[in-house]
Scaffold this active site. Structure first.
Site, PDB file in Angstrom:
ATOM      1  N   ASP A 150       0.860  -1.195   0.000  1.00 32.69           N
ATOM      2  CA  ASP A 150       0.000   0.000   0.000  1.00 32.69           C
ATOM      3  C   ASP A 150       0.892   1.239   0.000  1.00 32.69           C
ATOM      4  OD1 ASP A 150      -2.066  -1.753   0.440  1.00 32.69           O
ATOM      5  OD2 ASP A 150      -2.419  -1.173   2.547  1.00 32.69           O
ATOM      6  N   GLN A 194       4.774 -15.496  -2.065  1.00 30.48           N
ATOM      7  CA  GLN A 194       6.099 -15.186  -2.620  1.00 30.48           C
ATOM      8  C   GLN A 194       6.139 -13.738  -3.089  1.00 30.48           C
ATOM      9  OE1 GLN A 194       7.515 -17.980  -5.617  1.00 30.48           O
ATOM     10  NE2 GLN A 194       6.185 -19.566  -4.786  1.00 30.48           N
ATOM     11  N   LYS A 225       8.917 -25.220   0.557  1.00 32.64           N
ATOM     12  CA  LYS A 225       8.875 -24.435  -0.678  1.00 32.64           C
ATOM     13  C   LYS A 225       8.809 -22.937  -0.347  1.00 32.64           C
ATOM     14  CE  LYS A 225       6.164 -23.928  -4.896  1.00 32.64           C
ATOM     15  NZ  LYS A 225       4.923 -24.292  -5.570  1.00 32.64           N
ATOM     16  N   CYS A 383     -24.549   4.025  27.559  1.00 33.65           N
ATOM     17  CA  CYS A 383     -24.354   5.391  27.076  1.00 33.65           C
ATOM     18  C   CYS A 383     -25.635   5.946  26.446  1.00 33.65           C
ATOM     19  CB  CYS A 383     -23.146   5.448  26.153  1.00 33.65           C
ATOM     20  SG  CYS A 383     -22.348   7.066  26.207  1.00 33.65           S
ATOM     21  N   GLU A 407     -29.457  16.742  22.289  1.00 29.25           N
ATOM     22  CA  GLU A 407     -28.727  16.285  21.090  1.00 29.25           C
ATOM     23  C   GLU A 407     -29.716  16.080  19.933  1.00 29.25           C
ATOM     24  OE1 GLU A 407     -26.356  12.781  21.814  1.00 29.25           O
ATOM     25  OE2 GLU A 407     -25.641  12.679  19.738  1.00 29.25           O
ATOM     26  N   HIS A 509     -18.920   3.115  29.435  1.00 34.38           N
ATOM     27  CA  HIS A 509     -18.807   1.969  28.522  1.00 34.38           C
ATOM     28  C   HIS A 509     -18.154   0.781  29.221  1.00 34.38           C
ATOM     29  CE1 HIS A 509     -19.810   4.030  24.691  1.00 34.38           C
ATOM     30  NE2 HIS A 509     -19.469   5.092  25.395  1.00 34.38           N
ATOM     31  N   GLU A 511     -18.139  -2.185  28.337  1.00 33.31           N
ATOM     32  CA  GLU A 511     -17.616  -3.161  27.361  1.00 33.31           C
ATOM     33  C   GLU A 511     -16.111  -3.002  27.119  1.00 33.31           C
ATOM     34  OE1 GLU A 511     -19.489  -0.565  26.705  1.00 33.31           O
ATOM     35  OE2 GLU A 511     -19.219   0.260  24.687  1.00 33.31           O
TER      36      GLU A 511
END
Ligand code: GLN
Length: 537
Positions: A150, A194, A225, A383, A407, A509, A511
């Site tokens: 990459d 390879q 190999k 949350c 919100e 949280h 978790e």
């Protein structure tokens, strides 16, 4: 031990081969042999951190004790190693460039041209060495995100080349690749591996170990190999077959002697055999459940399950602790309404409303809370799921039909969830939420205390909005108990109701802190409640 050893884990052929799990498994084995190990992730994207990324991009954003918003692989590192990570364990290209550009603006480079080599690579190397230089670790494993070849990975691979050149035997490169199986000829193909090793060699890096993902056994002929074509010792070619659970991988890597190969390379003593007793005990409970429970996971990103990685892993830990298998029913909150909540949630033994942001799907979450509350189905709100529980209670028990979070509705007459004072003037989105570990004091007469077994706890946060203390008196008088409070700010962190098998909403949280060896106490009680609920049906 003389100096810290560094192991780099790179990936070739395709993405998603599980570098994070291989890194965590190797770390686990070395830790189980008595070494102090940590794992770091280098992410080649230009965001400063994943905090501002939509979960659809890279899955969950994992939050560490020190409040860093990081890649979800750090969650695997903590779950496997049972030790906390921090900001230093996750570095992005954005952060590297930001540091270098800040230094340039300050004039630190004294008029020099600032370049990828050496300035960016020096900064990368500094970030890699930071963990080793704390003196806390014998071995640092650094996972490089993306795939070799990459464009974005080039400065990282170049940094590895330089480090290998500078420190030689203290550096090791483990390359994870795929051996595809061709049905027509019935054989495993080595050519893509390879090629990917050739790509690394073009960058001047020779892998020391190949870990080969494969759906079929990798026999000695294939290993020889591969070794011949890639300059790797035959015993350093390791098979990694598909596993039924990620938690099986440390045992598989032990059987394949990956840890021995590493110790051998570094000339480190094998001290003792790794102690995996507790790990194996967990695996045996995981694989031999006595019963099944079905939990509904309500969220708006359910198309990409990685968005809820820590939650589903917490189900696995707490399921094993209760000797039950936790089956997850994925429910899209956007499709949920008051009318269809009953049919969508039919048969569930527990409901978990997941964290989230914004308006989309929020009313579906509130509708599900009502269904769980009124029908006595174990409910766990995390949350946004806790905030939805407060809003549902205000609307349907107190009759404040307009109650909401600011919100979603800034004009609500009952802003039971509102922006925290110190968030009022925040305009930047990145790294500005209430983040990381915060203290909480528990009420003794509560499910929370029953689960944790202690009054003082600390949990990790990631939110801007909070329970609005202006409405606390009326809400508690109506039966919504606030059973966990932050001692410094007075913020409400936990709500519960009585006369319900399990109804707990937490602003934090849990978790993020559940691990194989320490399943989170609230998840354990939630799954226990779901198991009892199912048995009493
Ligand atoms: N959107 C809510 C807040 O910012 C909840 C955040 C969350 O669920 N992580 O307060």
């Amino acid at each position: 031990m003389a100096s810290t050893k560094y192991i780099f884990v790179t990936g070739g052929v395709t993405s998603s081969l599980g570098k994070g799990i291989i890194s965590a498994s190797l770390a686990k084995l070395l830790q189980a042999r008595g070494y102090r190990v940590t794992i770091q992730k280098l992410d080649p994207y230009i965001n400063i951190d994943p905090g501002t990324l939509n979960p659809y991009e890279h899955g969950e954003c994992y939050v560490t004790e020190d409040g860093a918003e990081t890649d979800l692989d750090l969650g695997h590192y903590e779950r496997f190693l049972n030790t906390p990570t921090s900001q230093g364990n996750n570095v992005t290209t954005g952060r590297i460039y930001q540091t270098v550009i800040d230094k340039e603006r300050r004039g630190d480079y004294l008029g020099k041209t600032v370049q990828v080599i050496p300035h960016i690579t020096d900064e990368i190397k500094t970030r890699i060495r930071i963990l080793g230089e704390t003196g806390d670790y014998d071995i640092v494993i650094t996972e490089i995100g993306g795939t070799v070849g990459d464009i974005e990975a080039v400065p990282y691979i170049e940094s590895v080349r330089q480090l290998k050149w500078e420190y030689e035997k203290d550096i090791m490169v483990v390359h994870l690749t795929l051996l595809p199986y061709l049905n027509v000829t019935g054989e495993l193909k080595t050519k893509p591996t390879q090629h990917s090793v050739k790509t690394m060699l073009e960058s001047g890096v020779q892998p020391d170990v190949l870990v080969c993902r494969s759906e079929h056994p990798v026999d000695d002929d294939i290993k020889r190999k591969l070794a011949l074509f890639t300059n790797v010792r035959p015993k350093n070619v390791i098979e990694s077959r598909d596993a039924s659970t990620i938690y099986e991988v440390p045992v598989m890597m032990y059987n394949e002697k990956l840890d021995e190969v590493v110790l051998d390379y570094f000339d480190l003593e094998s001290k003792n055999e790794p102690n995996l007793d507790m790990w194996r005990e967990f695996l045996s409970r995981l694989k031999n459940p006595k019963r099944i429970v079905e939990i509904g996971l309500i969220g708006k990103y359910v198309e990409l399950k990685e968005s809820y990685k820590s939650i589903t892993e917490s189900f696995i830990h707490s399921g094993a602790a209760n000797e039950v298998e936790v089956k997850v029913r994925w429910i899209h909150s956007e499709h949920l309404t008051m009318e269809n909540a009953a049919s969508t949630c039919k048969g569930l033994d527990g409901i978990l409303v997941a964290p989230g942001f914004g308006e989309r799907g929020f009313e579906g979450k509130v509708a599900t809370v009502r269904y769980a509350r009124e029908n006595g189905i174990p409910y766990f709100g995390i949350c946004y799921g806790m905030q939805a529980a407060v809003i549902e209670y205000a609307r349907n028990v107190l009759g404040w039909s307009d109650a909401n979070t600011t919100e979603v509705n800034a004009e609500t007459s009952k802003p039971v969830i509102a922006l925290m004072d110190d968030q009022m003037h925040v305009t930047d989105k990145g790294g500005t939420m209430r983040l990381g570990a915060q203290n909480c004091v528990l009420e003794e007469a509560s499910k929370a205390f029953e689960s944790y077994g202690s009054v003082n706890i600390s949990e990790r946060h990631r939110h801007r909005y909070e329970f609005n203390n202006q409405f606390k008196e009326e809400l508690t008088a109506a039966g919504l108990k606030t059973t966990g409070i932050n001692p410094e700010s007075g913020l409400v962190e936990i709500v519960e109701i009585d006369n319900h098998p399990f109804f707990v909403g937490v602003q934090y949280h849990p978790e993020y802190k559940s691990t194989v060896l320490n399943p989170h106490p609230l998840f354990v009680s939630f799954i226990k409640a779901a198991d009892e609920f199912r048995q009493n049906k």
